[in-house]
Design a protein around this motif. Sequence first.
Motif, short mmCIF file in Angstrom:
data_model
loop_
_atom_site.label_atom_id
_atom_site.label_comp_id
_atom_site.label_asym_id
_atom_site.label_seq_id
_atom_site.Cartn_x
_atom_site.Cartn_y
_atom_site.Cartn_z
N TYR A 72 51.90 -21.70 -20.49
CA TYR A 72 51.42 -22.77 -19.62
C TYR A 72 49.90 -22.91 -19.72
CZ TYR A 72 55.99 -23.31 -17.40
OH TYR A 72 57.32 -23.57 -17.15
N ALA A 76 48.16 -26.24 -21.08
CA ALA A 76 47.21 -26.90 -20.17
C ALA A 76 45.89 -27.13 -20.90
CB ALA A 76 46.99 -26.07 -18.91
N CYS A 96 53.26 -26.52 -13.38
CA CYS A 96 54.02 -25.96 -14.50
C CYS A 96 55.49 -26.12 -14.16
CB CYS A 96 53.69 -24.49 -14.68
SG CYS A 96 51.93 -24.13 -14.83
N VAL A 112 53.70 -29.27 -18.55
CA VAL A 112 52.48 -29.08 -17.76
C VAL A 112 52.08 -30.46 -17.27
CG1 VAL A 112 50.03 -28.46 -17.83
CG2 VAL A 112 51.69 -27.07 -19.06
#
Length: 117
Positions: A72, A76, A96, A112
């Motif tokens: 994640y 991101a 998430c 995300v």
Amino acid sequence: GAGMGMTAPVSITAFPAEDGSFQQKVKVSLRIPSQFQDNPPCPSDESIKIEERQGMTIYSTQFGGYAKEVDYVSYAAKLRSALGSEAAYRKDFYLCNGYDPPMKPYGRRNEVWFVKE
């Protein structure tokens, strides 16, 4: 005492630290199924709260596999890079999302989300 089953997505609100990793606090959200929306069961655990999530516009990226924190954080960062400095979105948290049960080995979907300001 009511069982609602598992819903998708399971949404984790991550609060990024200076280095991009998750801070120790996260918020896990589960969607209440449609048949319970008007009259949701009352949680017996005081730490569980029922909240209504308002509509939002998001910037999103999707990836597969069994997602871990490092995944994640990585996606991101990729989304942040793709958006550049022109896009206005919340920087204090991001979402998430996982859509699949743990026993599904292939074709998994994770996302995300950055919330547009």
